[in-house]
Design an enzyme around this catalytic site. Structure first.
Site, PDB file in Angstrom:
ATOM      1  N   ARG A  87       0.836  -1.209   0.000  1.00 18.00           N
ATOM      2  CA  ARG A  87       0.000   0.000   0.000  1.00 18.00           C
ATOM      3  C   ARG A  87       0.867   1.254   0.000  1.00 18.00           C
ATOM      4  NH1 ARG A  87      -4.887   1.645   4.271  1.00 18.00           N
ATOM      5  NH2 ARG A  87      -5.130   3.769   3.504  1.00 18.00           N
ATOM      6  N   ASN A 105     -10.438  -4.954  -0.167  1.00 23.24           N
ATOM      7  CA  ASN A 105     -10.470  -3.796  -1.057  1.00 23.24           C
ATOM      8  C   ASN A 105      -9.662  -4.036  -2.322  1.00 23.24           C
ATOM      9  OD1 ASN A 105     -12.125  -1.864   0.206  1.00 23.24           O
ATOM     10  ND2 ASN A 105     -10.525  -1.362   1.680  1.00 23.24           N
ATOM     11  N   ASP A 145     -18.331  -0.317   5.455  1.00 23.18           N
ATOM     12  CA  ASP A 145     -18.996   0.425   6.521  1.00 23.18           C
ATOM     13  C   ASP A 145     -19.206   1.897   6.190  1.00 23.18           C
ATOM     14  OD1 ASP A 145     -16.340   1.088   6.683  1.00 23.18           O
ATOM     15  OD2 ASP A 145     -16.111   0.678   8.811  1.00 23.18           O
ATOM     16  N   HIS A 198     -17.322   3.052  -2.501  1.00 25.09           N
ATOM     17  CA  HIS A 198     -16.550   4.293  -2.336  1.00 25.09           C
ATOM     18  C   HIS A 198     -16.873   5.301  -3.449  1.00 25.09           C
ATOM     19  CE1 HIS A 198     -13.226   2.364   0.386  1.00 25.09           C
ATOM     20  NE2 HIS A 198     -14.438   2.310   0.897  1.00 25.09           N
ATOM     21  N   TYR A 236     -15.497   9.281   0.317  1.00 27.57           N
ATOM     22  CA  TYR A 236     -14.437   9.010  -0.659  1.00 27.57           C
ATOM     23  C   TYR A 236     -14.573   9.855  -1.922  1.00 27.57           C
ATOM     24  CZ  TYR A 236     -12.530   5.155   2.034  1.00 27.57           C
ATOM     25  OH  TYR A 236     -11.927   4.407   3.012  1.00 27.57           O
TER      26      TYR A 236
END
Length: 445
Positions: A90, A144, A166, A195, A244
């Site tokens: 990430r 994700n 969530d 998102h 998002y």
């Protein structure tokens, strides 16, 4: 019931187990199997779960394994919560993108595409294993980018895989709270992709209360999305966007904030969680206290750059307690016990949004019962939302095509088509950069 958690050494697993401990109803989960490729992380999380269960009668039994086939056999439910490449991956996603002046967030823009390209082949492989070893199991996908990964898995599992997030739940809860409504009694008219969605209405006893919120600047400024996006912009949209969407509506400011930060979010979490796992794996001390302290810091700093660039201030206390584990538990209950409920989930579109085909995974309210999740009918999207949804879904389809074919050209296309990547030349450099740092992308030729 037997629940298998893939990514069982993940940091958020104790949230799920805590929700299971609170469930005392008949037909509850009695056995939890943790699977992870990292035995050290499994041992650390197992210590946390053991402390959580201390003194609680009939707590679900916990076992851990690095054998995927053993973990899947006999499962009634499978939670997929993997992170291909770990937090180091990430951090690399963010770094490579920011070097090109574009967003590297893990689910949005260039970072989300890179993460998807790494994750889809692994998730598809897991789906095939589930279909072979646990064909009656329901898969609940936490991994994700949730919508993209759920769509990849649905090609092998059909409607037996359901994605959860969530963010819509938290947004609906905040909107209801600011309107003085009970979130449990309100229907949230939410629609979009993971998102990438909007609250278009909040109905209480058949009455839509959202116009009252949009007409009141003071109310709009009193909760997180109002401060994040600004009251004027929310009134212009006539809806409340998922947080998002700040990456889209305020992209330039967000990229600048990320580039100015001392560390990216991924680098922060990588370093923070490394400290937790080291502490939790060591002798003595409380693994649960170490986890809880780390979790509180993690939640408090969520989307900190966005809030700072917007002047939105600190997160509210009610938003620091997570939530996706509650969605997962409600979903399991509805299916296992035929307790009909309505949840916002990531499922195949069918005919919900006319601008997308039946197999496209969307994020919408669903009626859930013993036969699974069934998307409710939705009004058409407004033009501005249609454009974004169709554009991002086209990108997701290119990611899926690249992962299936190993085509480097399709990967370049995925980056180049994304609204937050502003040049085909940049897209090519992103593919070069990501294949240079991620061994898992060696399949792209």
């Amino acid at each position: 019931m037997r629940l298998t958690i893939l990514g069982g050494g993940g940091f958020r697993v104790p949230l799920v187990y805590g929700a299971l401990l609170a469930d005392r109803a008949e037909g509850r989960v009695t056995e939890v199997v943790l699977h992870d490729v990292d035995d050290r992380r499994l041992r650390a999380v197992s210590r946390v779960l053991a402390e959580q269960a201390a003194g609680i009668p009939d707590a679900p039994r916990v076992s851990a394994t690095t054998d995927l086939d053993a973990a899947l056999r006999g499962a009634d439910f499978v939670f997929s919560a993997i992170r291909v490449g770990g937090l180091e991956g990430r951090a690399d996603d963010e770094r490579v993108a920011l070097a090109e002046g574009v967003l590297g967030q893990e689910t949005v823009g260039a970072g989300g595409i890179a993460y998807g390209l790494r994750t889809v082949p692994v998730a598809a492989g897991i789906a095939r294993r589930v279909a072979r070893l646990a064909p009656d199991a329901w898969v609940i996908n936490f991994t994700n980018p949730a919508g993209l990964v759920t769509e990849a898995m649905s090609r092998h599992l059909g409607d037996r895989v359901i994605g959860i997030c969530d963010s819509p739940v938290g947004l609906g809860r905040r909107v209801a709270r600011v309107l003085g409504a009970d979130p449990k009694a309100a229907f949230v008219d939410y629609v979009g992709l993971n998102h990438l969605g909007w609250v278009r209405g909040l109905r209480v006893a058949g009455r839509d209360e959202l116009p009252r919120l949009l007409a009141d600047p003071a109310l709009l400024g009193s909760f997180e999305e109002g401060r994040l996006f600004g009251a004027d912009w929310l009134r212009s949209l006539g809806a409340i966007p998922n947080e998002y969407l700040h990456y889209y509506y305020y992209n330039r400011e967000t990229v600048q904030a990320y580039r100015s930060a001392a560390r990216t979010r991924g680098a922060f979490l990588r370093d923070q969680q490394a400290g937790f796992y080291q502490e939790a794996a060591g002798p003595g001390g409380s693994a649960l206290l170490a986890w809880d302290r780390t979790r509180a810091e993690r939640e408090a700093t969520y989307m900190a750059e966005n809030r700072e660039s917007a002047g939105a201030g600190e997160r509210e206390a009610d938003d620091l307690s997570g939530g996706y584990e509650k969605v997962a538990l409600a979903l399991m209950r509805a299916i296992a016990r035929d307790e009909r409920t309505t949840l916002i989930l990531n499922v195949r579109n069918r005919s919900t949004l006319s601008v997308l085909d039946a197999d496209a995974v969307v994020e919408v309210p669903c009626l859930v019962d013993a036969s699974g999740a069934h998307p409710l009918a939705a009004d058409p999207l407004p033009g501005h939302a249609t454009g974004l949804v169709c554009s991002v879904k086209a990108v997701e389809r290119e990611v899926l095509a690249a992962a299936e074919s190993g085509s480097r050209a399709r990967a370049v296309t995925a980056f180049a088509l994304h609204p937050l990547v502003d040049s085909v030349t940049v897209a090519r450099r992103l593919v070069e950069g990501y294949t240079g740092v991620h061994p898992g992308l060696a399949y792209l030729r």
